[in-house]
Design a protein around this motif. Structure first.
Motif, mmCIF file in Angstrom:
data_model
loop_
_atom_site.group_PDB
_atom_site.id
_atom_site.type_symbol
_atom_site.label_atom_id
_atom_site.label_comp_id
_atom_site.label_asym_id
_atom_site.label_seq_id
_atom_site.Cartn_x
_atom_site.Cartn_y
_atom_site.Cartn_z
ATOM 1 N N PRO A 408 -3.839 -3.895 -2.774
ATOM 2 C CA PRO A 408 -4.916 -2.898 -2.920
ATOM 3 C C PRO A 408 -4.427 -1.469 -3.090
ATOM 4 O O PRO A 408 -5.158 -0.625 -3.594
ATOM 5 C CB PRO A 408 -5.702 -3.047 -1.613
ATOM 6 C CG PRO A 408 -4.692 -3.535 -0.624
ATOM 7 C CD PRO A 408 -3.750 -4.417 -1.396
ATOM 8 N N GLY A 409 -3.187 -1.161 -2.651
ATOM 9 C CA GLY A 409 -2.720 0.217 -2.678
ATOM 10 C C GLY A 409 -1.705 0.473 -3.776
ATOM 11 O O GLY A 409 -0.661 -0.183 -3.847
ATOM 12 N N PRO A 466 -5.718 3.803 -2.725
ATOM 13 C CA PRO A 466 -6.394 2.499 -2.682
ATOM 14 C C PRO A 466 -7.246 2.262 -3.929
ATOM 15 O O PRO A 466 -8.156 3.029 -4.233
ATOM 16 C CB PRO A 466 -7.270 2.593 -1.421
ATOM 17 C CG PRO A 466 -7.447 4.050 -1.176
ATOM 18 C CD PRO A 466 -6.216 4.723 -1.691
ATOM 19 N N ARG A 467 -6.903 1.247 -4.681
ATOM 20 C CA ARG A 467 -7.684 0.896 -5.875
ATOM 21 C C ARG A 467 -8.910 0.069 -5.495
ATOM 22 O O ARG A 467 -9.910 0.063 -6.204
ATOM 23 C CB ARG A 467 -6.827 0.073 -6.836
ATOM 24 C CG ARG A 467 -5.570 0.785 -7.361
ATOM 25 C CD ARG A 467 -4.827 -0.149 -8.302
ATOM 26 N NE ARG A 467 -4.547 -1.431 -7.628
ATOM 27 C CZ ARG A 467 -4.362 -2.589 -8.245
ATOM 28 N NH1 ARG A 467 -4.462 -2.655 -9.560
ATOM 29 N NH2 ARG A 467 -4.094 -3.684 -7.565
ATOM 30 N N GLN A 468 -8.817 -0.654 -4.403
ATOM 31 C CA GLN A 468 -9.885 -1.554 -3.978
ATOM 32 C C GLN A 468 -9.703 -1.797 -2.480
ATOM 33 O O GLN A 468 -8.768 -1.302 -1.866
ATOM 34 C CB GLN A 468 -9.810 -2.877 -4.753
ATOM 35 C CG GLN A 468 -8.456 -3.562 -4.623
ATOM 36 C CD GLN A 468 -8.101 -4.383 -5.847
ATOM 37 O OE1 GLN A 468 -8.599 -4.147 -6.931
ATOM 38 N NE2 GLN A 468 -7.233 -5.363 -5.657
ATOM 39 N N VAL A 471 -10.224 0.793 3.647
ATOM 40 C CA VAL A 471 -9.217 1.503 4.443
ATOM 41 C C VAL A 471 -9.723 1.543 5.884
ATOM 42 O O VAL A 471 -10.769 2.137 6.163
ATOM 43 C CB VAL A 471 -8.978 2.925 3.911
ATOM 44 C CG1 VAL A 471 -7.954 3.650 4.781
ATOM 45 C CG2 VAL A 471 -8.529 2.879 2.457
ATOM 46 N N PRO A 480 -4.313 6.837 3.441
ATOM 47 C CA PRO A 480 -4.540 5.444 3.836
ATOM 48 C C PRO A 480 -3.279 4.813 4.427
ATOM 49 O O PRO A 480 -2.188 4.913 3.843
ATOM 50 C CB PRO A 480 -4.943 4.773 2.519
ATOM 51 C CG PRO A 480 -5.457 5.879 1.661
ATOM 52 C CD PRO A 480 -4.633 7.085 2.026
ATOM 53 N N VAL A 483 -4.933 -1.111 4.720
ATOM 54 C CA VAL A 483 -5.977 -1.437 3.755
ATOM 55 C C VAL A 483 -6.174 -2.955 3.757
ATOM 56 O O VAL A 483 -5.190 -3.718 3.715
ATOM 57 C CB VAL A 483 -5.622 -0.957 2.333
ATOM 58 C CG1 VAL A 483 -6.809 -1.161 1.398
ATOM 59 C CG2 VAL A 483 -5.190 0.499 2.351
ATOM 60 N N ASP A 485 -8.338 -6.254 1.891
ATOM 61 C CA ASP A 485 -9.021 -6.558 0.643
ATOM 62 C C ASP A 485 -9.180 -8.074 0.503
ATOM 63 O O ASP A 485 -8.421 -8.870 1.079
ATOM 64 C CB ASP A 485 -8.214 -6.017 -0.546
ATOM 65 C CG ASP A 485 -8.993 -6.071 -1.847
ATOM 66 O OD1 ASP A 485 -10.241 -6.091 -1.789
ATOM 67 O OD2 ASP A 485 -8.361 -6.082 -2.917
ATOM 68 N N GLN A 494 -2.491 -4.675 3.709
ATOM 69 C CA GLN A 494 -1.328 -3.845 3.382
ATOM 70 C C GLN A 494 -1.182 -2.754 4.429
ATOM 71 O O GLN A 494 -2.145 -2.050 4.750
ATOM 72 C CB GLN A 494 -1.475 -3.233 1.986
ATOM 73 C CG GLN A 494 -0.235 -2.478 1.521
ATOM 74 C CD GLN A 494 -0.358 -2.032 0.065
ATOM 75 O OE1 GLN A 494 -1.438 -2.063 -0.518
ATOM 76 N NE2 GLN A 494 0.767 -1.640 -0.524
#
Length: 705
Positions: A408-409, A466-468, A471, A480, A483, A485, A494
């Protein structure tokens, strides 16, 4: 009215009983001797002796002042769940109103009305206990004042004693049945439900569909099965036979199975057409693959945290150096055993419950194809945890591999090295993985006006965007840090730092490293208790408690459906920990359903198959022996022609028949209390002495001739 009621004759002898008996015996002996000798004046002597005896016995007329006592009649009203079927409740209300009106016109009668079947605390609502309610209602009444009892019920009473004649002193016990003749019903019976099973394995439950009365229903029924809120599946099953169901235990913890069957040809209620049971999933062993990209201070911490759980089977490999490093050491001597790359990342990858990469960077150890296998393993339902090291911000980052599609990061290329204290985000305070973690660890003492943070500091963080995902923890400069996901059917976590080991070592008081890792692992493996978007219901005493967890406050109420299909809208009060709660009184035994959009939660009040719902047909059979033993009768309200469908009401004397074809009787005991007593002598003393003297004189004259 009896003119002689309260009148009686009493004797209060002037001499002791033994002396009277002795004098009487001597007198009779003398009279017998005179009769044998045929003496004159025998008649006068007998009269004198009788008058003297009456004088010595001192007879008197006693008059009691009596206060009549009212008899007590009891009406027991069945308010259990089965009484909500059809028109039973309306008939009960109408009959009760008519009974009160008629019995209130009897001045010598007190009426007591009690209810049974309304309580659910402690499982009491599982069955109708009308006899208990009756005996408790008359516990303070002498049995000689009981006129009898009338039960307003569908006949499904579960506490009739085996020897009903033991209740004969209650007076006649009558039953007024509230249902219809010849009722039929379909029910679903859970014959056997397994309580636990191994995750990934199958268990077998046994159910049976019954059409009552037996032999008058269909040959087959449609059984609907739903597991943990997943899409339903329907299975045709024969009626009247035990049917085995094979169920796969999908995850650890409670696995909820909902079963329901379609309506039968004759149907009273759908409340007993469904049931539910819980299979507690137990993991045989938790298989974890830990790959450390290089030796470092925190490597041992990961191993110790995982090995501390005896249920964890840990496979741990540490990459000491890359294959491209140039020295004269033979490859076969770089480790004690060969790194089984193909076996771990191709053949047996799906056997692992969790894969952890700790400070891993691109090397020629794991080919890109195997990293792509891990990404596919996650999409198909696997769990992956990545703890970033400084290499994550370099061109050797895992983000530059096929794993970048699931991480996700996205690294910015910057590594922040400064002291900071991890903090929970707003979402982190509501997410079950991190909610309440700020209550763990020691709080350092205050210095001056500053209160130190409860956790120890970390000193390095890899900056990511973070893309998705969500957090849940921030680190340095509010960047962040942790994270979470969901990717496909699997999950990814992550941690953008390699300094968690400082908490485990207790640096500056440490922090909840073990608890955070435990929750992360169980969330990654889809533990239901750690779902961040979840709906739950359970029973606490006599209340149904509903809990909705969400990452954002939600003010919408939930829909609560009782076993009798009554629908209630229940508002929930939100709290900072992400759980909105609400409760209501659970007034019925059986399966309660709570719905919030597409989510459904179930809770069972009492037993899964309570006697109250096992057979909901109206029947006279249970109470007929009690009516016979007490002299009462059983009547159907649908057959009655009077107000409320009642038969005629009469008062009967004790010992008389108390029930007929169209009437029922209540005993008229005529009990009373005595408020005063008046005693009037029947023979005044002076008159008795005068009579005795006259008789003696007459006897003397007769003998003197």
């Amino acid at each position: 009215m009896n003119l002689f009621a309260g009148l009686s004759i009493s004797f209060e002898p002037l001499l002791p009983a033994w002396l009277l008996i002795l004098l009487g015996a001597l007198s009779l002996l003398g009279l017998a001797l005179m009769a044998w000798r045929r003496a004159r004046g025998l008649t006068w002597r007998v009269g004198t002796l009788a008058a003297l005896t009456l004088l010595l016995l001192d007879p008197a007329l006693v008059r009691e002042d009596r206060h009549p006592l009212k008899d007590v009649a009891v009406v027991v009203v069945d308010t259990s769940a089965s009484q909500n079927v059809g028109h039973r409740k309306e008939r009960t209300d109408a009959a009760l109103a008519a009974l009160k009106a008629k019995l209130s016109q009897m001045p010598d009668l007190d009426l007591r009305v009690v209810e049974t079947g309304t309580s659910t605390a402690g499982g009491k609502g599982e069955e109708t206990r009308a006899i208990d309610a009756l005996t408790q209602a008359v516990a303070d009444v002498p049995r000689r004042r009981l006129a009898g009892a009338i039960l307003l019920t569908d006949g499904q009473v579960h506490d009739v004693p085996e020897k009903p004649e033991s209740l004969a002193d209650l007076g006649p016990v009558h039953t007024l049945l509230t249902g219809e003749h010849g009722e039929g019903d379909r029910r679903l019976v859970l014959v056997r439900g397994p309580s636990y099973g191994i995750v990934g394995k199958t268990v077998t439950a046994t159910v049976r569909v019954e059409d009552l009365p037996a032999g008058k229903g269909a040959d087959s029924a449609l059984l609907t099965i739903r597991q943990d809120g997943q899409p339903e599946r329907q299975v045709p099953v024969p009626v009247g036979e035990d049917v085995p169901l094979t169920i796969t235990v999908g995850h650890g913890g409670p696995n909820l199975l909902e079963l329901s069957v379609n309506a039968g040809p004759a149907e009273l209620s759908m409340a007993n057409n469904r049931t539910a049971f819980i299979v507690n999933g137990v993991r045989d062993r938790l298989r974890v693959l830990l790959v450390s990209g290089e030796p470092h201070a925190g490597e041992r911490t990961w191993r110790d945290l995982l090995k501390a759980d005896p249920a964890v089977d840990l496979v741990h490999f540490t990459i000491l150096r890359s294959q491209e490093k140039s020295d004269s050491t033979p490859i076969r001597e770089l480790s004690l055993i060969q790194f089984p790359i193909r076996e771990l990342f191709e053949v047996k990858l799906n056997d692992f419950d969790l894969v952890i990469f700790d400070r891993y960077r691109q090397r020629n150890v794991l080919p890109m194809g195997y990293l792509a296998n891990i990404a596919e393993y996650v999409r198909n339902g696997g769990a992956f945890l990545e703890a970033s090291g400084p290499a994550y911000a370099t061109p050797l980052s895992l983000y530059r591999t096929p794993l970048g599609d699931i991480l996700p990061g996205e690294p910015t290329g910057t590594v922040t090295e400064q002291p900071y204290t991890p903090t929970l985000t707003e979402a982190g305070r509501r997410h079950p993985v991190t909610a309440g973690l700020d209550g763990y660890g020691e709080t350092a003492p205050a210095q001056g006006n500053q209160q130190k943070a409860p956790w120890g500091r970390w000193f390095r963080q890899i900056d990511i965007v973070p893309r998705q995902g969500t957090v849940v923890m921030n680190g340095a400069n509010n960047q962040p840090l942790v994270v979470l996901d969901r990717v496909g059917k699997g999950r990814v976590a992550q941690i953008a730092s390699d300094h968690m080991w400082l908490w485990s070592r207790g640096f500056e008081g440490g922090g909840p490293a073990a608890e955070l890792l435990r929750r992360l692992a169980h969330w990654l493996m889809k533990e239901p208790a750690l779902e961040e978007d979840d709906l739950k219901a359970h029973v606490d005493g006599d209340r149904l408690v509903v809990e909705r967890r969400s990452l954002k406050p939600d003010a919408d109420p939930v829909e609560v459906r009782s076993p009798s299909d009554a629908v209630t809208s229940l508002p929930l009060a939100d709290s900072p920990d992400g759980v909105a709660r609400g409760s209501l009184e659970a007034t019925e035994p059986g399966l309660w359903r709570v719905k919030d959009g597409d989510r459904t939660a179930l809770a069972v009040v009492g037993a899964l198959n309570p006697p109250e719902l096992a057979d909901m047909r109206t029947t006279p059979d249970r109470l007929a022996p009690l009516a016979k033993a007490t002299g009462g009768g059983v009547f159907w309200l649908v057959d009655g022609s009077g107000a409320g469908g009642l038969p005629d009401l009469r008062r009967v004397s004790p010992g008389q028949n108390a029930a007929g074809g169209s009437w029922l009787g209540l005993r008229a005991n005529g009990d009373y209390t005595v408020t005063g007593v008046a005693r009037v002598p029947l023979v005044p003393a002076w008159l008795a002495l005068l009579v005795v003297a006259a008789l003696l004189v007459l006897g003397w004259r007769r003998e003197g001739r």
